[in-house]
Motif scaffolding. Structure first.
Motif, PDB file in Angstrom:
ATOM      1  N   VAL A 371      13.805  51.625 -20.320  1.00  0.00           N
ATOM      2  CA  VAL A 371      13.437  50.761 -21.456  1.00  0.00           C
ATOM      3  C   VAL A 371      13.592  51.583 -22.732  1.00  0.00           C
ATOM      4  O   VAL A 371      13.599  52.820 -22.670  1.00  0.00           O
ATOM      5  N   ARG A 372      13.709  50.902 -23.842  1.00  0.00           N
ATOM      6  CA  ARG A 372      13.770  51.627 -25.123  1.00  0.00           C
ATOM      7  C   ARG A 372      12.359  52.051 -25.491  1.00  0.00           C
ATOM      8  O   ARG A 372      11.426  51.253 -25.443  1.00  0.00           O
ATOM      9  N   ASP A 373      12.217  53.297 -25.835  1.00  0.00           N
ATOM     10  CA  ASP A 373      10.876  53.813 -26.134  1.00  0.00           C
ATOM     11  C   ASP A 373      10.504  53.483 -27.575  1.00  0.00           C
ATOM     12  O   ASP A 373      10.930  54.154 -28.513  1.00  0.00           O
ATOM     13  N   ARG A 374       9.751  52.427 -27.696  1.00  0.00           N
ATOM     14  CA  ARG A 374       9.305  52.004 -29.033  1.00  0.00           C
ATOM     15  C   ARG A 374       7.791  51.927 -29.048  1.00  0.00           C
ATOM     16  O   ARG A 374       7.172  51.730 -27.994  1.00  0.00           O
ATOM     17  N   ALA A 375       7.228  52.053 -30.243  1.00  0.00           N
ATOM     18  CA  ALA A 375       5.773  51.922 -30.374  1.00  0.00           C
ATOM     19  C   ALA A 375       5.393  50.462 -30.131  1.00  0.00           C
ATOM     20  O   ALA A 375       6.196  49.552 -30.375  1.00  0.00           O
ATOM     21  N   MET A 376       4.199  50.247 -29.630  1.00  0.00           N
ATOM     22  CA  MET A 376       3.746  48.878 -29.384  1.00  0.00           C
ATOM     23  C   MET A 376       3.595  48.137 -30.723  1.00  0.00           C
ATOM     24  O   MET A 376       3.241  48.766 -31.725  1.00  0.00           O
ATOM     25  N   GLU A 377       3.874  46.855 -30.678  1.00  0.00           N
ATOM     26  CA  GLU A 377       3.797  46.082 -31.926  1.00  0.00           C
ATOM     27  C   GLU A 377       2.371  45.640 -32.186  1.00  0.00           C
ATOM     28  O   GLU A 377       1.750  44.980 -31.339  1.00  0.00           O
ATOM     29  N   SER A 378       1.871  46.032 -33.343  1.00  0.00           N
ATOM     30  CA  SER A 378       0.477  45.702 -33.635  1.00  0.00           C
ATOM     31  C   SER A 378       0.345  44.274 -34.176  1.00  0.00           C
ATOM     32  O   SER A 378       1.326  43.679 -34.638  1.00  0.00           O
TER      33      SER A 378
ATOM     34  N   THR B  11      12.939  56.333 -20.160  1.00  0.00           N
ATOM     35  CA  THR B  11      13.332  56.059 -21.543  1.00  0.00           C
ATOM     36  C   THR B  11      14.776  56.519 -21.743  1.00  0.00           C
ATOM     37  O   THR B  11      15.369  57.098 -20.831  1.00  0.00           O
ATOM     38  N   GLU B  12      15.285  56.286 -22.944  1.00  0.00           N
ATOM     39  CA  GLU B  12      16.660  56.703 -23.234  1.00  0.00           C
ATOM     40  C   GLU B  12      16.818  58.221 -23.123  1.00  0.00           C
ATOM     41  O   GLU B  12      17.898  58.737 -22.843  1.00  0.00           O
ATOM     42  N   ARG B  13      15.707  58.926 -23.323  1.00  0.00           N
ATOM     43  CA  ARG B  13      15.751  60.389 -23.208  1.00  0.00           C
ATOM     44  C   ARG B  13      16.023  60.818 -21.771  1.00  0.00           C
ATOM     45  O   ARG B  13      16.653  61.833 -21.525  1.00  0.00           O
ATOM     46  N   LEU B  14      15.540  60.019 -20.825  1.00  0.00           N
ATOM     47  CA  LEU B  14      15.767  60.339 -19.409  1.00  0.00           C
ATOM     48  C   LEU B  14      17.265  60.234 -19.101  1.00  0.00           C
ATOM     49  O   LEU B  14      17.836  61.107 -18.438  1.00  0.00           O
TER      50      LEU B  14
END
Lengths: 504, 444
Positions: A371-378, B11-14
């Motif tokens: 998955v794309r590592d993004r911060a959770m949306e507040s 993640t994309e880093r992996l």
């Protein structure tokens, strides 16, 4: 009734990644160009040197004794920062370089600012003589060492010391051993201003180790008694000179066997100078010592110059600086790429890359889903409005006004007048009513005529002359109406609007 | 409940690190064993990180969460705190948290962030909200766990339960004082009847049977014969607040919605009446919930009413906002609780409800009137609330564009008035003073 729009978090890319990377590389090159940080480890008897040859312990003792202790890195700056003071104590230990004219001027200026100047010098080099001279003292350090190794009669060991007897007016007396003591020159030995506090009594050369003292020889030639510690008193000034700075270094003051005795000598000397405690400003000289690159120290004996923690912090700062790692990295990449892309190995590189991709394709399916590592949306706070779209348009300045809006404006004003003054807007009597309410008669008539004139044009399908820009006209009329409505106690523009009149 | 490793995603880093390590392994062919070792080391590192991520996610799932909040009035900040207790031995290095909360409650602090949760330790995370009247849902706290290199991340894991934050409206002190002064100056609260009370009314000659402690010795010394003091009968009202609001009562800018204004008006009047020791109760029917308090006097009644106002959920997003009881049904229910004496019913409702139920309301009010009860309807004009917060020119444009709606609303209220229902239309700038004056007129 319109629904409020669902709040959505918008991510704006203000700086693209490529631009960021380009700027990063450019800034790295710039930092490399600037060179490594100009930090250096102070060597010699500097109060900033925490190694064995430093005098950080002396600084610590002074800080314990006095409230205001400053390390001087620049005498000019010290002179500027210090205002008027009571007692000024200047401490100089084994300076390695002579004092410049500017330094001496600053010291003289400092001396003038303070009511009493006290000088504590522990020096065997003679570099401090200029300071003594500039402050008007007669005592001097010769600079030649009393104990030259060649003079010692023993061989095979270099830890030789010279015995000295210290006797202070307060009752303090001790026999201590000096390492690098020099001669002290006295201009007038019989003067009342000069008090000899310490002498080499026997010219005995001794070997000191683990609490034991062994006489190993005797110095040849010279007088029997040589002063090594002198107190000179003048008007509003005092100088206590010990002709050996090495006895105040960390390795001596921190020595388990002898350290306390030398510390006592230091404290007695300071007490003799200061007399009683009071407001004393202490300046410890750190200007006349060399600063050496920490990397260079690693080749020699680093313990002499800094404690391991200080040295480690210096080295870490140096290592993380791009000037240390960036050029070798570029070299490495350059070398590697030239090896890889040489004619003979190019096919091998392609083959290896393909093999690498095959390995990656085999490994990747065995790893978890990505998955794309993004911060959770507040949660975005919002307000609920029944006419949210209209509000949004108004706030965005996207509301257009037309003929119908003028008719509405007319009706609003008409309703208000009917309710408040009992006369409709179409009635000419309104002019008198408005005048009685403090409105200028000319203005009231003009308002009445304009409103009714425009209203009849708006009602008709074709009016002459035709009104093209209704939006601008309506805005103009709103401003006029506001003035008139204010006269009857209501408003279109304020919080307390005409609706409060209608709801009565 | 333990997290399965399926909840942990790469993640994309992996992807990058696997590609890089695969290349290093492949390049071993002609670069030497060093690259093979480095490639294998990177792969091992990524596997280790996965183990850590799974362990940390499990630790979070097992963590205990304690929630609490401070701040009860709408003029105070509400501080909601969550304490996460890590009962496991796994340290959670990068715990990303996000607080879910009602979008109608404005947070004054960040509601998301990253923290460290030590093994067998706890961390307290506090959030501050700008208080507004009503009941608001805050929580649950959602967390995401990552490994130190950010190669893996867990799914959003809810920890703990949501907190129901109850905020009471703040009665306006200034308005209250003004109302008290007005009623005193105008002598509105006096009954002018002799009876049981504390206010001095006058004296009369002593008659056998009068209490001796009521003899006025000053008059006895003056006239030479005994007189007794008379007191003015204390007046007391039976006051019923009936809040019946539809969805549009929640429209408007923060803290200036009709609902909040109604709540503040009720709180102010209740506080005023509590000082007068009136008998009071509240019935509130908002958004499918019906809350009511028992008839009580003084401070206790006021406190009960305040607590009930804080129980009303502030949520215009409720899909089915139709009330489970009609206004007439609610009024009929209120009637069952009314005392035999004259009661004053203050019905606070929106114009849309009023227009819809006008005919039936009239019948019911005629009936209540025949029983000696008095009903007042206070109706907040929705459009007047929505103007707030706009710039001056914006207000003028808004009024132009919504004039038809306002006129229809006002005309409807007038029609309801014509039916004999006393309606007080209200905007955000109106104060409780007018209502208090009417109550005091009824008291005397």
């Amino acid at each position: 009734m319109s629904e409020p729009k669902k709040a959505r978090k918008e991510v704006l890319v203000l700086v693209p990644t490529t631009t960021f990377l380009a700027l990063l590389v450019a800034s790295l090159i710039a930092v490399v160009e600037l060179g490594p940080p100009s930090i250096g480890v102070p060597v010699g008897a500097s109060p900033l040197n925490t190694g064995k040859l430093g005098t950080s312990k002396l600084l610590y003792i002074l800080k314990e004794r006095f409230g205001d202790v400053q390390v001087v890195r620049d005498w000019l700056a010290a002179n500027k920062s210090v205002g008027a003071c009571g007692k000024l104590l200047i401490v100089i230990v084994s300076p390695e370089k002579p004092f410049t004219e500017k330094d001496l001027d600053s010291i003289k200026s400092l001396s003038k600012k303070c009511s009493t100047t006290l000088l504590f010098i522990a020096d065997e080099t003679g570099h401090s003589n200029t300071v003594l001279e500039s402050l008007g003292f007669g005592v001097r350090v010769d600079g030649r060492l009393l104990l030259e190794l060649s003079q010692a009669q023993a061989s095979g060991n270099t830890s030789f010391f010279l015995k000295a007897l210290f006797n202070y007016p307060g009752g303090y007396s001790d026999e201590l051993y000096l390492d690098k003591a020099s001669f002290i020159e006295l201009t007038d030995e019989s003067s009342n201003n000069i008090l000899i506090l310490g002498v080499t009594s026997s010219r005995e050369v001794v070997l000191v180790g683990n609490g034991t003292v062994k006489i190993v020889g005797e110095l040849s030639g010279g007088s029997e008694v040589t002063p090594v510690a002198v107190l000179e008193t003048g008007e509003r000034r005092k100088a206590l000179v010990i002709s050996d700075g090495s006895i105040l270094t960390n390795q001596v003051l921190e020595d388990e066997t002898w350290g306390r005795r030398y510390e006592r000598l230091l404290k007695e000397s300071i007490d003799l100078l200061v007399n009683e405690s009071g407001n004393v400003l202490v300046l410890v000289d750190s200007t006349k010592y060399e600063y050496v690159d920490p990397a260079r120290l690693l080749n020699s004996n680093p313990q002499l110059y800094a404690d391991p923690l200080t040295l480690a912090s210096y080295i870490v700062v140096r290592l993380i600086h791009p000037s240390t790692w960036f050029p070798p990295t570029i070299d490495l990449i350059n070398g590697l790429s030239s090896r890889l892309f040489s004619a003979g190995t190019l096919i091998l590189v392609v083959a290896a890359t393909l093999l690498g991709l095959i390995i990656a394709m085999m490994v990747l399916p065995r790893t978890p889903e990505r998955v794309r590592d993004r911060a959770m949306e507040s949660v975005i706070s919002k307000d609920y409005f029944t006419l949210a779209d209209l509000r949004e348009k108004i706030l965005a300045g996207r509301v257009s006004l037309g003929k119908e809006d003028f008719i509405t404006l007319y009706e609003i004003v008409n309703e208000v007048f009917k309710d408040v003054v009992g006369v409709p807007l179409s009635d000419e009597r309104l002019i008198n009513v408005l005048t009685s309410r403090g409105l200028d008669p000319v203005k009231a008539r003009r308002f009445w005529k304009r409103m009714n004139g425009t209203y009849s044009k708006a009602r008709k399908r074709f009016g002459f002359p035709p009104i093209i820009m209704w939006g601008r006209l309506v805005k103009k009329r709103i401003a006029e109406c506001e003035e008139v409505l204010n006269a009857v106690g209501t408003s279109l523009l304020k919080d307390l609007g005409f609706e409060y009149v209608l709801m009565r | 409940m333990a997290t399965s490793s399926a909840n942990i995603k790469g993640t994309e880093r992996l992807t990058t690190i696997i590609l890089f390590s695969s290349m290093l392994i492949a390049f071993w062919v002609f670069l030497g064993y060093e690259t093979l070792a480095a490639g294998l080391a990177l792969l091992t590192l990524s596997i280790t990180m996965r183990f850590y991520a799974v362990a940390a996610a499990n630790a979070v799932q097992k963590a205990r969460v304690l929630a609490s909040y401070e701040g009860s009035f709408s003029d105070e900040p509400v501080r909601v705190s969550f304490t996460i207790v890590n009962v496991s031995r796994v340290p959670i290095a990068f715990l990303e948290f996000l607080l879910h909360h009602s979008p109608y409650l404005r947070a004054s602090t960040q509601t998301s962030g990253t923290t460290y949760l030590p093994p067998r330790g706890s961390v307290k995370i506090s959030f501050v909200f700008d208080g507004r009247a009503g009941k608001h849902l805050v929580g649950p706290l959602k967390v995401v766990v990552r490994d130190p290199l950010g190669l893996y991340k867990s799914a959003e894991l809810p920890v703990g339960s949501p907190v129901e934050v109850r905020v009471m409206p703040k009665p306006s002190e200034a308005l209250l004082r003004r109302a008290l002064i007005t009623s005193k100056v105008a002598a509105l609260s006096r009954t002018r009847r002799v009876g049981v009370g504390v206010e001095f009314y006058g004296v009369r000659e002593y008659m056998p049977g009068d209490e001796l402690r009521r003899i006025s010795w000053r008059h006895y010394s003056l006239w030479g014969k005994p007189f007794v003091k008379l007191t003015e009968e204390e007046s007391s009202l039976n006051l019923v607040f009936l809040i019946y609001l539809s969805r549009e009562a929640f429209s408007g800018v923060y803290k200036h919605t009709p609902f909040e204004h109604v709540a503040s008006v009720v709180a102010s009047i209740a506080r005023y009446s509590a000082r007068r020791n009136d008998l009071m109760c509240l019935h509130a029917s908002v958004g499918g919930t019906h809350i009511h308090t028992r008839l009580m006097r003084g401070r206790r009644a006021y406190q009960e009413i305040m607590n009930s106002l804080a129980e009303i959920p502030f949520n215009p997003d409720i899909q089915d906002f139709t009330q489970f009881k009609t206004l007439n049904e609610v009024l009929s229910e209120v009637y069952r609780y009314l005392p035999r004496d004259r009661s004053i019913i203050l019905l606070l409702t929106t114009s849309s409800t009023l227009i819809k139920e006008a005919q039936r309301l009239q019948k019911l009010m005629t009936f209540l009137s025949s029983k000696g009860h008095v009903t007042y309807v206070i109706c907040p004009l929705t459009q007047a609330y929505e103007v707030k917060g706009l710039p001056e020119w914006g207000k003028a444009l808004y009024r132009l564009k919504t004039f038809e709606t306002v006129r229809n609303e006002v005309m409807s209220i007038r029609k309801v008035r014509e039916l004999g229902i006393p309606v007080i239309a209200m905007g955000p700038e109106n104060i409780v003073q007018e209502v208090v004056s009417r109550l005091e007129t009824l008291r005397s």
